[in-house]
Structure formats: structure tokens, C-alpha cells
Scaffold this motif. Structure first.
Motif, PDB file in Angstrom:
ATOM      1  N   GLY A  14       0.830  -1.212   0.000  1.00  0.00           N
ATOM      2  CA  GLY A  14       0.000   0.000   0.000  1.00  0.00           C
ATOM      3  C   GLY A  14       0.858   1.253   0.000  1.00  0.00           C
ATOM      4  N   GLU A  33      10.076   4.130   7.058  1.00  0.00           N
ATOM      5  CA  GLU A  33      10.090   2.667   7.221  1.00  0.00           C
ATOM      6  C   GLU A  33      11.247   2.265   8.124  1.00  0.00           C
ATOM      7  OE1 GLU A  33       9.123  -0.402   7.788  1.00  0.00           O
ATOM      8  OE2 GLU A  33       8.028  -0.471   5.879  1.00  0.00           O
ATOM      9  N   ASP A 309      -3.599  -3.232   4.992  1.00  0.00           N
ATOM     10  CA  ASP A 309      -4.142  -4.074   6.057  1.00  0.00           C
ATOM     11  C   ASP A 309      -4.647  -3.271   7.249  1.00  0.00           C
ATOM     12  OD1 ASP A 309      -3.377  -6.108   4.419  1.00  0.00           O
ATOM     13  OD2 ASP A 309      -2.209  -7.200   5.918  1.00  0.00           O
TER      14      ASP A 309
HETATM   15  C1  LIG Z   1       1.996 -15.380   5.743  1.00  0.00           C
HETATM   16  C2  LIG Z   1       1.245 -14.400   4.874  1.00  0.00           C
HETATM   17  C3  LIG Z   1       0.941 -14.727   3.568  1.00  0.00           C
HETATM   18  C4  LIG Z   1       0.271 -13.815   2.742  1.00  0.00           C
HETATM   19  N1  LIG Z   1      -0.017 -14.169   1.459  1.00  0.00           N
HETATM   20  C5  LIG Z   1      -0.638 -13.288   0.635  1.00  0.00           C
HETATM   21  C6  LIG Z   1      -0.892 -13.615  -0.722  1.00  0.00           C
HETATM   22  O1  LIG Z   1      -0.559 -14.714  -1.182  1.00  0.00           O
HETATM   23  N2  LIG Z   1      -1.487 -12.705  -1.527  1.00  0.00           N
HETATM   24  C7  LIG Z   1      -1.862 -11.463  -1.053  1.00  0.00           C
HETATM   25  O2  LIG Z   1      -2.392 -10.654  -1.825  1.00  0.00           O
HETATM   26  N3  LIG Z   1      -1.647 -11.126   0.250  1.00  0.00           N
HETATM   27  C8  LIG Z   1      -1.040 -12.009   1.088  1.00  0.00           C
HETATM   28  N4  LIG Z   1      -0.799 -11.666   2.401  1.00  0.00           N
HETATM   29  C9  LIG Z   1      -1.254 -10.370   2.891  1.00  0.00           C
HETATM   30  C10 LIG Z   1      -0.268  -9.256   2.517  1.00  0.00           C
HETATM   31  O3  LIG Z   1       1.019  -9.572   2.957  1.00  0.00           O
HETATM   32  C11 LIG Z   1      -0.736  -7.962   3.135  1.00  0.00           C
HETATM   33  O4  LIG Z   1      -2.069  -7.737   2.720  1.00  0.00           O
HETATM   34  C12 LIG Z   1       0.107  -6.785   2.692  1.00  0.00           C
HETATM   35  O5  LIG Z   1       1.451  -6.969   3.045  1.00  0.00           O
HETATM   36  C13 LIG Z   1      -0.422  -5.513   3.361  1.00  0.00           C
HETATM   37  O6  LIG Z   1       0.274  -4.422   2.857  1.00  0.00           O
HETATM   38  P1  LIG Z   1       0.355  -3.058   3.637  1.00  0.00           P
HETATM   39  O7  LIG Z   1       0.657  -2.013   2.629  1.00  0.00           O
HETATM   40  O8  LIG Z   1      -0.806  -2.872   4.508  1.00  0.00           O
HETATM   41  O9  LIG Z   1       1.683  -3.114   4.517  1.00  0.00           O
HETATM   42  P2  LIG Z   1       2.504  -4.272   5.188  1.00  0.00           P
HETATM   43  O10 LIG Z   1       3.044  -5.201   4.180  1.00  0.00           O
HETATM   44  O11 LIG Z   1       1.755  -4.832   6.341  1.00  0.00           O
HETATM   45  O12 LIG Z   1       3.721  -3.434   5.740  1.00  0.00           O
HETATM   46  C14 LIG Z   1       3.547  -2.401   6.671  1.00  0.00           C
HETATM   47  C15 LIG Z   1       4.885  -1.750   6.874  1.00  0.00           C
HETATM   48  O13 LIG Z   1       4.730  -0.602   7.689  1.00  0.00           O
HETATM   49  C16 LIG Z   1       5.842  -0.495   8.530  1.00  0.00           C
HETATM   50  N5  LIG Z   1       5.458   0.282   9.695  1.00  0.00           N
HETATM   51  C17 LIG Z   1       4.452   0.026  10.555  1.00  0.00           C
HETATM   52  N6  LIG Z   1       4.391   0.978  11.504  1.00  0.00           N
HETATM   53  C18 LIG Z   1       5.404   1.819  11.229  1.00  0.00           C
HETATM   54  C19 LIG Z   1       5.882   2.981  11.851  1.00  0.00           C
HETATM   55  N7  LIG Z   1       5.266   3.482  12.915  1.00  0.00           N
HETATM   56  N8  LIG Z   1       6.947   3.600  11.338  1.00  0.00           N
HETATM   57  C20 LIG Z   1       7.571   3.112  10.220  1.00  0.00           C
HETATM   58  N9  LIG Z   1       7.155   2.019   9.581  1.00  0.00           N
HETATM   59  C21 LIG Z   1       6.086   1.383  10.089  1.00  0.00           C
HETATM   60  C22 LIG Z   1       6.183  -1.925   8.892  1.00  0.00           C
HETATM   61  O14 LIG Z   1       7.563  -1.996   9.285  1.00  0.00           O
HETATM   62  C23 LIG Z   1       5.907  -2.638   7.596  1.00  0.00           C
HETATM   63  O15 LIG Z   1       7.071  -2.716   6.841  1.00  0.00           O
HETATM   64  C24 LIG Z   1      -0.114 -12.561   3.254  1.00  0.00           C
HETATM   65  C25 LIG Z   1       0.193 -12.216   4.578  1.00  0.00           C
HETATM   66  C26 LIG Z   1       0.865 -13.117   5.385  1.00  0.00           C
HETATM   67  C27 LIG Z   1       1.196 -12.723   6.812  1.00  0.00           C
END
Ligand SMILES: Cc1cc2nc3c(=O)[nH]c(=O)nc-3n(C[C@H](O)[C@H](O)[C@H](O)COP(=O)(O)OP(=O)(O)OC[C@H]3O[C@@H](n4cnc5c(N)ncnc54)[C@H](O)[C@@H]3O)c2cc1C
Length: 466
Positions: A14, A33, A309
Motif C-alpha cells: 500500500g 520505514e 491491512d
Molecule cells: C503469511 C502471509 C501470507 C500472505 N499471502 C498473501 C498472498 O498470497 N497474496 C496477497 O495478496 N496477500 C497475502 N498476504 C497479505 C499481505 O502480505 C498484506 O495484505 C500486505 O502486506 C499488506 O500491505 P500493507 O501495505 O498494509 O503493509 P505491510 O506489508 O503490512 O507493511 C507495513 C509496513 O509498515 C511499517 N510500519 C508500521 N508501523 C510503522 C511505523 N510506525 N513507522 C515506520 N514504519 C512502520 C512496517 O515496518 C511494515 O514494513 C499474506 C500475509 C501473510 C502474513
């Protein structure tokens, strides 16, 4: 006036896509990050490690070749954690490199450290050594994701009792494993370890698993997993986990005890929003640590967006990326179209599952009539060639006008094949298109034509009788 036009918190799917989209629109963009987490949960502990592990398991066990070469076929007899980790670390490293390169090329500044709100337009960033800096922005995008939910009563030790983050740090392939929770993550890992020869027991409080999927597909998955010696305990809950020198014992509320080398909890995920000093920005999180947003991904404070998420369902990398792009466009006053309601679901179990649109249960519950067309991989030349005799593709078709209402696939390539159905449905295509189309031969894609003919024949039979 501000350091950045857009400041993004988190570099997962995202955050990354929000940052790149805003940079492409000529904005000054920063991403906050933590040092070792570029790419987010997706690259470091979630999607990419788990999908690479699956590929390593499929290759090394030779599982997908056993119909051809016999049940004892293996590429490697004694598969170690080092074998699996080598591939995973290689892919993670490459993916991090790709993301860093994209951010650099688009002149996105990466601010290393943990970010918290100092005020609605300013983040305090604390790096690994405790040094603080401040960065301000006109617009902020929160993409801070989730972490595994850990019941406080369970004594996680990162070795015997772990959550899904702990899988990639296992020291050896366990001989036995209890998986607590039959959600997508739990069941994906259960199938991978079962394929490796681990005796897996899945404990799930509900009576069904993956109830949003086609029932027939889930029955087929359960059959396959049982064949790999997975035991299911549905309608059961883990009351406690006892840790011993050589393993753990999961004690179920029904009194049953299950001994295992490893117990893996996969009991949902908790949003990270409460870590961000939200009150300084005039925001608050819900009980699950998540933020609510409007249709443009704006939080209650209009210049602060949230994606991925941390805003909850569907919590997938696929949807998070698109939410990030749309939020950035809105924040940069670009015209945006709404996210299509039609989104595919991919479940990377062994065998894999994918679908788009409605299930038979959905349609029946809403009294919407449908016809079913099925193609079985064993009837396709490609299915025979690759040795997949169990795969199937199911089309749900509206009898009155032939529109596709749902596509459900089980077996090799399901998560790729579903996009043909998505394209047809997205363009309001009908089953006639698939009946008339010429597909490459021999392919699995040909299943669409076979299933379309099946549905068409059933509908023709009915209209002939009537
Ligand atoms: C085991 C597993 C398997 C998965 N398989 C799939 C799949 O096959 N297909 C699919 O579409 N999805 C899959 N997912 C889901 C997918 O990984 C998540 O939906 C996706 O990563 C969410 O993206 P996001 O942008 O919310 O951030 P995330 O990937 O959750 O990353 C958030 C980032 O924000 C950073 N952060 C948080 N708070 C702070 C802060 N205060 N300061 C600085 N940095 C911060 C964290 O360090 C992290 O790096 C899976 C998840 C898991 C756990």
C-alpha cells in the motif's frame, strides 16, 4: 511550507504504490520505514516468503510430478530448512532491491526509523539508535499494516510455539505441527508442511474452513490434505499450550491433547495504528488496531489517508497496492475511479485455489438462479501432460442471459487462470464468448471453453424440455 507534499508511513504494498503514484504526479514524497523492513510484511515475512517457500516445497518434494514418476519420487530426500531458506532469502533480497531501486528512480526519500504523529502534519521518526528527526507533509498516507495477533495466555518462544512470522526462522522442518486457525495463512502453511512430510493437525473453532470459498472446492482441498496426513479438528479450540524441552502439547477445550514439535498460531492479525500516537493527529483506532476510511481512503482527518491491512478487509497485498495508488491520486487531486467490486481471491494452498465473483451458496441464499459448467483437468490434454488429474474449473452462469456470475478453480495455475474469468466478467462477457473462443492447445485455459460448453449444453437441455 512542508518538507514533503506526501509522506507515507510504511513501505508495504500500500505504502509503496502510494509513494510511487504521488512521485509520478510530480510530488515531493517521503516514506518512513524501519531499517530492515523495506517492502513491508509482504516482502519480509508474509506474501513473498510464503509463496517462495511453497515453490521450494513443490520443487524439492517433487509432489507435482508423482502422478508421472510414482509416489516415492523426490528431487531431494532430506529437505532441510537451509534448502528452503536459500530460495526464500534469494527472492526476498531481489525484491527488496527492486523496491529500493523503484523508490530511488522516482526520487522518493526513504526516512529510516519508526514514525509517530507529533501533530496532524508532522511525524517524529526515531531511528534504530534512538535518534529523533521530524518530517512534515501536506498529506499523510498511513500504510502501517498489521502484526500477528497473539493470545496473551500463550507463551510464544519463537522456536516451539510460533506465529506465522516465526515460520521463516524455524531451525528444522518439524516432524509434527499443530496449526491453530484454519484461515488462509494457517491452511497455506499447513499444506506446505504436510507436503514436506510433517504430520499436521489443524485446530479450528468453526465447523468449516474458508467458508467464503466454493464448498466443493474446499471439500476437494480437505480430501487432498487428508491424503497428505493432515488431521482436522473442526469445532475445537486450543485451551492452552504446554512447552517442553522436546516440543509442545496443545490442550484442547474438549480435553484432547496433541503433542507436536511445533505449534503455529494463525489466529488473525492486529492493526498497528495504535503505535502511531494517533491522538496527536486527532485520530483513533478500533479495538483491532485498525482505522476506518471513506470511499477515497480518507480517515476522519481529511488530509490523512489510510490504506492496506491497517484498514481491514480484504487485507491482501493485491488490494493494498491498488488502495495505495487510488489514495495517492486522490491526495494529489487527480481524478480517480472507484475500485472495482470484482476482485479475485487467490489461496496458495497445495493444490491452489482461486475464484472471482459469487459462490453457489451466495447465489442460492439470494435466490438467484444459475447453471454450473465444469471442466476437469484430467479431461484436458494439458492436465494429462502435467500430471494434474484432480484440478477443476467451475463456471456459474446466469441462465437468462449467459452472464458469468462466478469462476472457481482448484488445481495447478488456478491463481493465474482466474484472470481470464475476471477479464470476461469485467467486460460483461457471456458464456457465448467462451464457447466461441479458440484457445491455445494444449493449455489449462482451455478449461474455460470446456466448462462453457458444459453449462451451455445443460441450459440447452432445459430449454428443449420446456
Ligand atoms: C503469511 C502471509 C501470507 C500472505 N499471502 C498473501 C498472498 O498470497 N497474496 C496477497 O495478496 N496477500 C497475502 N498476504 C497479505 C499481505 O502480505 C498484506 O495484505 C500486505 O502486506 C499488506 O500491505 P500493507 O501495505 O498494509 O503493509 P505491510 O506489508 O503490512 O507493511 C507495513 C509496513 O509498515 C511499517 N510500519 C508500521 N508501523 C510503522 C511505523 N510506525 N513507522 C515506520 N514504519 C512502520 C512496517 O515496518 C511494515 O514494513 C499474506 C500475509 C501473510 C502474513
Amino acid at each position: 511550507m512542508y518538507d514533503f507534499d506526501v509522506l507515507v508511513l510504511g513501505s508495504g504494498p500500500g505504502g509503496q504504490k502510494a509513494a510511487i503514484a504521488a512521485a509520478k504526479l510530480g510530488r515531493r514524497v517521503g516514506v518512513v520505514e524501519r531499517d530492515n523492513m523495506i517492502g513491508g510484511v509482504c516482502i519480509n515475512t508474509g506474501t513473498i516468503p510464503s509463496k517462495t517457500l511453497r515453490e521450494a516445497v513443490l520443487y524439492l518434494t517433487g509432489l507435482s510430478q508423482r502422478e508421472m514418476y510414482g509416489q516415492s519420487y523426490r528431487v531431494k530426500d532430506d529437505i532441510t530448512v537451509a534448502d528452503l531458506a536459500a530460495r526464500t532469502q534469494h527472492v526476498i533480497g531481489r525484491e527488496i532491491d527492486v523496491i529500493r531501486n523503484q523508490l530511488t528512480r522516482n526520487r522518493v526519500s526513504v526516512l529510516n526509523g519508526f514514525g509517530r504523529f507529533a501533530d496532524p502534519n508532522t511525524l517524529t521518526v526515531t531511528d534504530g539508535r534512538g535518534r529523533e528527526s521530524h518530517a512534515s507533509a501536506a498529506k499523510v498516507v498511513i500504510a502501517s499494516g498489521t502484526r500477528p495477533a497473539r493470545p496473551s495466555s500463550v507463551d510464544f518462544d519463537e522456536r516451539t510455539i510460533i506465529d506465522s512470522d516465526g515460520i521463516i526462522n524455524l531451525e528444522r522442518v518439524p516432524r509434527s505441527m499443530v496449526v491453530v486457525g484454519a484461515g488462509v495463512i494457517g491452511i497455506e502453511y499447513a499444506s506446505m508442511f504436510a507436503a514436506l512430510g510433517t504430520k499436521v493437525t489443524v485446530v479450528e473453532r468453526r465447523d468449516r474452513m474458508l467458508e467464503f470459498c466454493d464448498l466443493e472446492v474446499i471439500e476437494a482441498l480437505k480430501y487432498h490434505l487428508r491424503d497428505l496426513a493432515v488431521t482436522f479438528r473442526f469445532g475445537e479450540s486450543v485451551a492452552s499450550v504446554e512447552r517442553y524441552a522436546e516440543g509442545a502439547v496443545a490442550v484442547l477445550e474438549s480435553g484432547k491433547k496433541i503433542a507436536a514439535d511445533t505449534v503455529m498460531y494463525s489466529a488473525g492479525r492486529q492493526g498497528t495504528a495504535p503505535d502511531l500516537e494517533l491522538s496527536a493527529a486527532g485520530l483513533s483506532a478500533d479495538a483491532r488496531g485498525r482505522l476506518s476510511v471513506d470511499e477515497h481512503f480518507r480517515t476522519a482527518v481529511p488530509h490523512i489517508y489510510a490504506v492496506g491491512d491497517v484498514i481491514g478487509f480484504p487485507a491482501l497485498a493485491s488490494t493494498s497496492m491498488e488502495q495505495g495508488r487510488l489514495a495517492a491520486h486522490h491526495a494529489c487531486d487527480e481524478p480517480v475511479r472507484a475500485m472495482p467490486a470484482l476482485q479475485p481471491i487467490g489461496i496458495y494452498t497445495i493444490p491452489e485455489i482461486s475464484f472471482i465473483g459469487r459462490t453457489e451458496d451466495d447465489l442460492t441464499a439470494e435466490s438467484i438462479p444459475f447453471e454450473v459448467g465444469i471442466a476437469r483437468y484430467r479431461e484436458l490434454a494439458r492436465g494429462q501432460i502435467i500430471g494434474d488429474s484432480y484440478g477443476m474449473l467451475k463456471l456459474l452462469v446466469a441462465p437468462e442471459d449467459g452472464r458469468l456470475l462466478g469462476v472457481h478453480i482448484f488445481g495447478t495455475g488456478a491463481t493465474e487462470l482466474v484472470h481470464i474469468g475476471q477479464a470476461v466478467m469485467g467486460c460483461n462477457g457471456t458464456v457465448d464468448y467462451l464457447v466461441d473462443a479458440v484457445f491455445n492447445y494444449p493449455t489449462l485455459a482451455e478449461a474455460y471453453k470446456v466448462a462453457a460448453l458444459d453449462a451451455m449444453n445443460k441450459m440447452r437441455h432445459l430449454s428443449r424440455l420446456q
